[in-house]
Design a protein around this motif. Structure first.
Motif, PDB file in Angstrom:
ATOM      1  N   LEU A   1       0.823  -1.208   0.000  1.00 26.86           N
ATOM      2  CA  LEU A   1       0.000   0.000   0.000  1.00 26.86           C
ATOM      3  C   LEU A   1       0.858   1.260   0.000  1.00 26.86           C
ATOM      4  O   LEU A   1       0.529   2.244  -0.681  1.00 26.86           O
ATOM      5  N   ALA A   2       1.955   1.243   0.762  1.00 30.02           N
ATOM      6  CA  ALA A   2       2.858   2.402   0.768  1.00 30.02           C
ATOM      7  C   ALA A   2       3.436   2.641  -0.624  1.00 30.02           C
ATOM      8  O   ALA A   2       3.526   3.782  -1.106  1.00 30.02           O
ATOM      9  N   ALA A   3       3.821   1.550  -1.284  1.00 27.03           N
ATOM     10  CA  ALA A   3       4.340   1.682  -2.650  1.00 27.03           C
ATOM     11  C   ALA A   3       3.253   2.182  -3.593  1.00 27.03           C
ATOM     12  O   ALA A   3       3.533   2.951  -4.522  1.00 27.03           O
ATOM     13  N   GLY A   4       1.993   1.764  -3.352  1.00 26.13           N
ATOM     14  CA  GLY A   4       0.899   2.243  -4.188  1.00 26.13           C
ATOM     15  C   GLY A   4       0.715   3.743  -4.090  1.00 26.13           C
ATOM     16  O   GLY A   4       0.452   4.420  -5.092  1.00 26.13           O
ATOM     17  N   VAL A   5       0.861   4.293  -2.873  1.00 24.17           N
ATOM     18  CA  VAL A   5       0.766   5.745  -2.696  1.00 24.17           C
ATOM     19  C   VAL A   5       1.888   6.441  -3.457  1.00 24.17           C
ATOM     20  O   VAL A   5       1.665   7.453  -4.149  1.00 24.17           O
TER      21      VAL A   5
END
Length: 571
Positions: free
Chosen positions: A99-103
């Motif tokens: 999710l952090a990478a998605g942001v």
């Protein structure tokens, strides 16, 4: 087999494949020694990264050369949570890393809203290089203290961790499969083929691009987190810019937008360097091999996955899908009502050239208005201005008595749809998937089938890549009609059809207002089609309205005849 049963089989098939893949992965883990388990883990990590690249590059058609930077974000998140002894354990950390990478992917995707092609490639490659240098200086959390990432207790040894990684890969494959079959996936394919066509369908080009980057980055982050769990500590050498570039080339060559080819590309990612090592060749030469294969793929305009599928299609001896407009249809007419679309004083200037000058038109409810005129009269400019593709146009446009303003996608959602002269139909979808994408609402199989049959279009399961141009144009018309707009603007929809099919298409188009409840503005050069379809006609000449009214009066107007045939022919 009944249609409902067939749909059930198709819905359950990916889950059957997933279970088989997990069983194969378990068998591999049991039959391989420690070193080959390590290679298998590396292939799984690469496979998830390639799945992400397949989304942003293969499906959405954008260049991203920083996939391993997203992997570094996932690795950093997992390492930091492990060092802080955060609750939840490795599996939750893995998800949070994705999710952090998605942001971060959304932030990286912002330039894609303005940049394309080589410019976007430079930006993403620059980001990868900057991240590479920063990671060397900062190091990952836990490295200085030697704090290794803790695997889940049930998957603490390499074999069981490989089994866990296989499950994660399969879940990622299922997620990509269903996303690509849904609205997001159709939007990615559409925006790759035509941003204007995507906007005309009421879909935000901005959202489509950002979701592609977000999904791609999320998968990259998951792969980086898995890699960290494999080696225990994350190191910058695993996420270099040159590796991101090589992974992109491999994705292009293999066709990573196809799930099976993403997995095959991962096998190449691990297998080619390993073969070079066994032959006594430095493993860095694998980047050269990938580069040569990538150049060949770019030069040929194809990839391994699509080539294999084309060969299979030819071996199956299937004929390209064509239109079937034979036969008559039940006649349905409805008397035209008051104007539903009103245009007043519409003017468009390109520098000192006036493309449209104070054009007034009105489309009656349940009616068909024909707009005709010589080449260069301003017909397509008129459609562009009404549908919002020329935001600097002067004048007013009202739909249902309300001002129609904003972007093309906003106008489409408000009830104004349009088609284009050029082919804007993405070939990567099936007929049914594209119709659902255009409709932007739930449709039953019967609704889709009846509309396609009415216009003689190929069946819903037919790939659009196997449909000729004329049929694709009518599939586009069907999709927009099933969206139930107030008005549909058709810009030469019968282009590419032979004259006999023009006539048959006209019979069906005449019934659109009564059958679908949609008013039509038709731009067409074929006067036979115009006569058979249109209640009223507006003639443009040099950007001005030359005549407007009932078709018999307009087509008999000497000024109209002069504009079409020239002064000599009238003598």
């Amino acid at each position: 087999m009944r249609l409902a049963d067939q749909r059930g089989v198709r819905t359950g098939f990916p889950f059957v494949v997933a279970l088989v893949a997990i069983a194969v992965g378990y068998g591999l883990s049991a039959g391989l020694d420690g070193y080959f388990v390590y290679l298998g883990m590396s292939a799984v990590v690469a496979g998830i990264s390639l799945l992400g690249l397949g989304v942003v590059t293969g499906s959405a058609g954008m260049i991203s050369l920083c996939q391993l930077t997203f992997g570094a974000v996932g690795a950093w998140t997992v390492s930091a949570l492990n060092e802080a002894q955060a609750p939840g354990g490795f599996l939750l950390w893995l998800l949070l890393g994705g999710l952090a990478a998605g942001v971060v992917g959304i932030l990286v995707g912002l330039p894609a809203l303005r940049l394309r092609g080589i410019n976007l490639a430079v930006v993403t490659l620059g980001l990868a290089a900057a991240a590479d240098l920063a990671l060397v200086q900062l190091q990952f959390p836990g490295v200085s203290g030697g704090i290794s990432v803790e695997r889940p207790e049930a998957f603490s040894d390499d074999r069981s961790y490989f089994q866990l990684a296989i499950v994660v890969l399969v879940l990622c494959c299922l997620a990509v499969y269903f996303l690509r079959r849904g609205r997001w996936g159709s939007a990615w394919q559409a925006v790759a083929f035509s941003e204007r066509g995507t906007a005309a369908a009421g879909t935000s080009v901005r959202t489509s691009k950002l979701t592609a980057f977000a999904v791609s980055a999320t998968l990259g982050g998951i792969s980086g987190g898995l890699l960290t769990g494999q080696v225990g500590l994350a190191f910058p050498a695993s996420f270099t810019a040159i590796q991101s570039l090589a992974l992109y080339v491999l994705a292009i060559m293999s066709g990573a937008h196809l799930i099976d080819m993403a997995v095959f590309g991962a096998v190449l990612w691990v297998g080619v360097p390993e073969l070079l090592k066994r032959w006594g060749i430095p493993q860095d030469w694998a980047f050269v091999v990938f580069g040569v294969l990538g150049v060949q793929a770019l030069a040929s305009g194809g990839n391994l996955g699509t080539t294999v599928r084309q060969v299979w299609y030819r071996r199956s001896k299937r004929e390209p899908a064509k239109l079937d407009l034979a036969g008559t249809v039940a006649v349905k007419y409805k008397a035209p009502g008051p104007p539903v679309l009103t245009v007043r004083g519409l003017s468009v200037n390109f520098g000192h050239v006036s493309a449209l000058s104070s054009v007034d038109i009105s489309v009656p409810e349940h009616g068909v208005l024909g707009v005709i005129g010589p080449n260069g009269a301003g017909k397509s400019t008129l459609v562009d201005a009404i549908s919002g593709f020329l935001p600097n146009a002067d004048g007013s446009v009202e739909l249902g008595g309300k001002p129609l303003t904003g972007s093309p996608s906003n106008r489409a959602r408000a009830g104004l749809r349009r088609t284009f002269q050029q082919d804007r139909v993405p070939p990567g979808l099936t007929v049914g998937a594209y119709v659902k994408f255009l409709a932007r609402r739930r449709l039953t199989a019967d609704e889709i089938g009846e509309a396609l049959d009415f216009f003689g279009c190929p069946a819903a399961r037919t790939p659009l890549s196997q449909v000729d141009v004329g049929a694709r144009r009518l599939v586009e018309v069907v999709g927009h009609l099933l969206a139930r707009p107030r008005v549909l603007l058709l810009d030469e929809p019968a282009a590419g059809l032979p004259h006999e099919e023009h006539v048959a298409f006209g019979e069906r188009l005449r019934q659109v207002p009564a059958r679908f409840g949609v008013s039509v503005l038709l731009i067409e050069h074929d006067l036979d089609l115009v006569r058979s379809v249109c209640d009223t006609i507006t003639v443009l000449d040099f950007g001005r309205v030359l005549a407007s009214g009932p078709q018999a009066e307009v087509l008999a107007d000497p000024a109209v005849l002069k504009a079409y045939m020239g002064e000599t022919e009238l003598l």
